[in-house]
Structure formats: structure tokens, C-alpha cells
Design a protein around this motif. Sequence first.
Motif, PDB file in Angstrom:
ATOM      1  N   ASP A  15       0.889  -1.253  -0.011  1.00  0.00           N
ATOM      2  CA  ASP A  15      -0.112   0.044  -0.003  1.00  0.00           C
ATOM      3  C   ASP A  15       0.855   1.266   0.143  1.00  0.00           C
ATOM      4  OD1 ASP A  15      -2.522  -1.625   0.132  1.00  0.00           O
ATOM      5  OD2 ASP A  15      -2.450  -1.403   1.988  1.00  0.00           O
ATOM      6  N   PHE A  16       2.089   1.320   0.769  1.00  0.00           N
ATOM      7  CA  PHE A  16       2.778   2.334   0.940  1.00  0.00           C
ATOM      8  C   PHE A  16       3.556   2.724  -0.561  1.00  0.00           C
ATOM      9  CE2 PHE A  16       7.254   3.836   1.157  1.00  0.00           C
ATOM     10  CZ  PHE A  16       6.787   5.140   1.617  1.00  0.00           C
ATOM     11  N   VAL A  17       3.909   1.410  -1.255  1.00  0.00           N
ATOM     12  CA  VAL A  17       4.374   1.715  -2.500  1.00  0.00           C
ATOM     13  C   VAL A  17       3.534   2.217  -3.596  1.00  0.00           C
ATOM     14  CG1 VAL A  17       5.658   0.506  -4.619  1.00  0.00           C
ATOM     15  CG2 VAL A  17       6.495   0.108  -2.191  1.00  0.00           C
ATOM     16  N   ASP A  18       2.353   1.778  -3.585  1.00  0.00           N
ATOM     17  CA  ASP A  18       1.197   2.278  -4.414  1.00  0.00           C
ATOM     18  C   ASP A  18       0.910   3.466  -4.446  1.00  0.00           C
ATOM     19  OD1 ASP A  18      -0.994   1.536  -6.360  1.00  0.00           O
ATOM     20  OD2 ASP A  18      -2.310   1.815  -4.471  1.00  0.00           O
ATOM     21  N   ALA A  19       0.948   3.930  -2.963  1.00  0.00           N
ATOM     22  CA  ALA A  19       0.690   5.532  -2.607  1.00  0.00           C
ATOM     23  C   ALA A  19       1.776   6.349  -3.099  1.00  0.00           C
ATOM     24  CB  ALA A  19       0.463   5.857  -1.113  1.00  0.00           C
ATOM     25  N   ALA A  20       3.052   5.970  -2.942  1.00  0.00           N
ATOM     26  CA  ALA A  20       4.131   6.661  -3.338  1.00  0.00           C
ATOM     27  C   ALA A  20       4.225   6.766  -5.013  1.00  0.00           C
ATOM     28  CB  ALA A  20       5.438   6.290  -2.814  1.00  0.00           C
ATOM     29  N   SER A  21       3.916   5.539  -5.448  1.00  0.00           N
ATOM     30  CA  SER A  21       3.762   5.449  -6.954  1.00  0.00           C
ATOM     31  C   SER A  21       2.841   6.431  -7.666  1.00  0.00           C
ATOM     32  CB  SER A  21       3.712   4.119  -7.824  1.00  0.00           C
ATOM     33  OG  SER A  21       4.735   3.151  -6.977  1.00  0.00           O
ATOM     34  N   LYS A  22       1.995   6.736  -7.156  1.00  0.00           N
ATOM     35  CA  LYS A  22       0.868   7.754  -7.775  1.00  0.00           C
ATOM     36  C   LYS A  22       1.401   9.161  -7.778  1.00  0.00           C
ATOM     37  CE  LYS A  22      -2.882   4.831  -6.306  1.00  0.00           C
ATOM     38  NZ  LYS A  22      -4.235   4.618  -5.332  1.00  0.00           N
ATOM     39  N   CYS A  23       2.564   9.541  -7.169  1.00  0.00           N
ATOM     40  CA  CYS A  23       3.090  10.762  -6.851  1.00  0.00           C
ATOM     41  C   CYS A  23       3.920  11.001  -8.196  1.00  0.00           C
ATOM     42  CB  CYS A  23       3.810  10.766  -5.538  1.00  0.00           C
ATOM     43  SG  CYS A  23       2.958  10.673  -4.197  1.00  0.00           S
ATOM     44  N   ASP A  24       4.023  12.256  -8.559  1.00  0.00           N
ATOM     45  CA  ASP A  24       4.895  12.619  -9.684  1.00  0.00           C
ATOM     46  C   ASP A  24       5.991  13.197  -9.440  1.00  0.00           C
ATOM     47  OD1 ASP A  24       3.927  15.128  -8.737  1.00  0.00           O
ATOM     48  OD2 ASP A  24       3.150  15.939 -10.857  1.00  0.00           O
ATOM     49  N   PHE A  25       6.578  13.038  -8.111  1.00  0.00           N
ATOM     50  CA  PHE A  25       8.056  13.496  -7.732  1.00  0.00           C
ATOM     51  C   PHE A  25       8.609  12.306  -6.873  1.00  0.00           C
ATOM     52  CE2 PHE A  25       4.406  14.728  -4.917  1.00  0.00           C
ATOM     53  CZ  PHE A  25       4.868  14.059  -3.636  1.00  0.00           C
ATOM     54  N   ASP A  26       9.922  12.513  -6.691  1.00  0.00           N
ATOM     55  CA  ASP A  26      10.735  11.407  -6.134  1.00  0.00           C
ATOM     56  C   ASP A  26      10.445  11.431  -4.601  1.00  0.00           C
ATOM     57  OD1 ASP A  26      12.073  10.898  -8.505  1.00  0.00           O
ATOM     58  OD2 ASP A  26      13.721  12.235  -8.287  1.00  0.00           O
ATOM     59  N   ILE A  27      10.604  10.199  -4.329  1.00  0.00           N
ATOM     60  CA  ILE A  27      10.265   9.820  -2.762  1.00  0.00           C
ATOM     61  C   ILE A  27      11.456   8.741  -2.504  1.00  0.00           C
ATOM     62  CG2 ILE A  27       8.819   8.944  -1.034  1.00  0.00           C
ATOM     63  CD1 ILE A  27       6.356   9.691  -2.983  1.00  0.00           C
ATOM     64  N   ASP A  28      12.279   9.051  -1.630  1.00  0.00           N
ATOM     65  CA  ASP A  28      13.226   8.155  -1.022  1.00  0.00           C
ATOM     66  C   ASP A  28      12.592   7.910   0.394  1.00  0.00           C
ATOM     67  OD1 ASP A  28      14.933   8.221  -3.170  1.00  0.00           O
ATOM     68  OD2 ASP A  28      15.593  10.022  -2.489  1.00  0.00           O
ATOM     69  N   ILE A  29      13.283   6.597   0.881  1.00  0.00           N
ATOM     70  CA  ILE A  29      13.040   6.016   2.004  1.00  0.00           C
ATOM     71  C   ILE A  29      14.224   5.392   2.648  1.00  0.00           C
ATOM     72  CG2 ILE A  29      12.112   3.898   1.244  1.00  0.00           C
ATOM     73  CD1 ILE A  29      10.321   3.672   3.895  1.00  0.00           C
ATOM     74  N   TYR A  30      14.745   5.888   3.754  1.00  0.00           N
ATOM     75  CA  TYR A  30      15.996   5.272   4.279  1.00  0.00           C
ATOM     76  C   TYR A  30      16.045   4.963   5.860  1.00  0.00           C
ATOM     77  CZ  TYR A  30      16.894  10.138   5.428  1.00  0.00           C
ATOM     78  OH  TYR A  30      16.897  11.508   6.168  1.00  0.00           O
ATOM     79  N   TYR A  31      17.105   4.109   6.188  1.00  0.00           N
ATOM     80  CA  TYR A  31      17.474   3.691   7.294  1.00  0.00           C
ATOM     81  C   TYR A  31      18.872   3.511   7.627  1.00  0.00           C
ATOM     82  CZ  TYR A  31      17.914   1.155  11.541  1.00  0.00           C
ATOM     83  OH  TYR A  31      18.612   0.663  12.598  1.00  0.00           O
ATOM     84  N   THR A  35      19.442   3.689   1.501  1.00  0.00           N
ATOM     85  CA  THR A  35      18.453   4.551   0.790  1.00  0.00           C
ATOM     86  C   THR A  35      18.033   3.777  -0.402  1.00  0.00           C
ATOM     87  OG1 THR A  35      19.678   6.690   1.334  1.00  0.00           O
ATOM     88  CG2 THR A  35      18.031   6.812  -0.236  1.00  0.00           C
ATOM     89  N   VAL A  36      16.520   3.872  -0.469  1.00  0.00           N
ATOM     90  CA  VAL A  36      16.035   3.273  -1.524  1.00  0.00           C
ATOM     91  C   VAL A  36      14.884   4.024  -2.182  1.00  0.00           C
ATOM     92  CG1 VAL A  36      16.634   0.783  -0.764  1.00  0.00           C
ATOM     93  CG2 VAL A  36      14.173   1.883  -0.225  1.00  0.00           C
ATOM     94  N   ASP A  37      14.432   3.845  -3.620  1.00  0.00           N
ATOM     95  CA  ASP A  37      13.594   4.318  -4.022  1.00  0.00           C
ATOM     96  C   ASP A  37      12.205   3.945  -3.347  1.00  0.00           C
ATOM     97  OD1 ASP A  37      11.397   5.463  -5.779  1.00  0.00           O
ATOM     98  OD2 ASP A  37      12.174   4.727  -7.526  1.00  0.00           O
ATOM     99  N   ALA A  38      11.116   4.776  -2.860  1.00  0.00           N
ATOM    100  CA  ALA A  38       9.997   4.302  -2.041  1.00  0.00           C
ATOM    101  C   ALA A  38       8.756   3.819  -3.237  1.00  0.00           C
ATOM    102  CB  ALA A  38       9.391   5.483  -1.500  1.00  0.00           C
ATOM    103  N   LYS A  39       9.131   3.998  -4.570  1.00  0.00           N
ATOM    104  CA  LYS A  39       8.422   3.420  -5.270  1.00  0.00           C
ATOM    105  C   LYS A  39       8.862   2.015  -5.822  1.00  0.00           C
ATOM    106  CE  LYS A  39       7.306   7.853  -6.965  1.00  0.00           C
ATOM    107  NZ  LYS A  39       7.274   8.810  -8.177  1.00  0.00           N
ATOM    108  N   SER A  40       9.721   1.588  -5.150  1.00  0.00           N
ATOM    109  CA  SER A  40      10.268   0.143  -5.491  1.00  0.00           C
ATOM    110  C   SER A  40       9.783  -0.751  -4.404  1.00  0.00           C
ATOM    111  CB  SER A  40      11.759   0.021  -5.607  1.00  0.00           C
ATOM    112  OG  SER A  40      12.191  -1.063  -5.485  1.00  0.00           O
ATOM    113  N   ILE A  41       9.096  -1.729  -4.912  1.00  0.00           N
ATOM    114  CA  ILE A  41       8.528  -2.674  -3.729  1.00  0.00           C
ATOM    115  C   ILE A  41       9.549  -3.536  -3.212  1.00  0.00           C
ATOM    116  CG2 ILE A  41       7.895  -4.484  -5.173  1.00  0.00           C
ATOM    117  CD1 ILE A  41       5.160  -4.659  -3.214  1.00  0.00           C
ATOM    118  N   LEU A  42      10.507  -4.009  -4.099  1.00  0.00           N
ATOM    119  CA  LEU A  42      11.584  -5.004  -3.746  1.00  0.00           C
ATOM    120  C   LEU A  42      12.501  -3.842  -2.618  1.00  0.00           C
ATOM    121  CD1 LEU A  42      12.620  -7.005  -6.500  1.00  0.00           C
ATOM    122  CD2 LEU A  42      11.272  -7.643  -4.469  1.00  0.00           C
TER     123      LEU A  42
END
Length: 75
Positions: A15-31, A35-42
Motif C-alpha cells: 500500500d505504501f509503494v502504491d501510494a508513493a507510485s501515484k506521486c509525480d515527484f521523487d520519494i526516498d525511504i531510508y534507514y 536509501t531506496v526509491d520508495a516506489k520500489s517494492i523490492l
Amino acid sequence: MATRSIRLRPDQVADFVDAASKCDFDIDIYYNHYTVDAKSILGVYGLDLTKNLTVRFDGYDAGFESFLKRLTVAC
């Protein structure tokens, strides 16, 4: 640039990746140093989901903000 600290359970990743994929801007998620692309489920599944994660994005989408609000943790 907006930053949010979230806690993401494995059953919420799709659901998070689906919500991020609907955005037309870059989203990163990191720990830590990962750092990974938030639109990448893997990529998101590859993070340690037992820890708080940081989402960084430069844009606005009401649906994405609403979804993040449910996942946000106190800093």
C-alpha cells in the motif's frame, strides 16, 4: 524537502509503494546508510522494517500525505 519518520509493517509495504507510485515527484525511504526509491517494492522490503524509517520527498500529494499521517511515529 519534507521528511517524515514512519514505522512500516510488512503488510503495509504494498500500500505504501502504491501510494508513493501515484506521486509525480521523487520519494526516498531510508534507514541508517541504506536509501531506496520508495516506489520500489523490492527496495522497501529490503529495509529493516522493525526500525523507524525516514521518508524524504520534495512535492505534495494529498493522498500520500494522508497515508503517511497514519504511519508517522513521534520523534
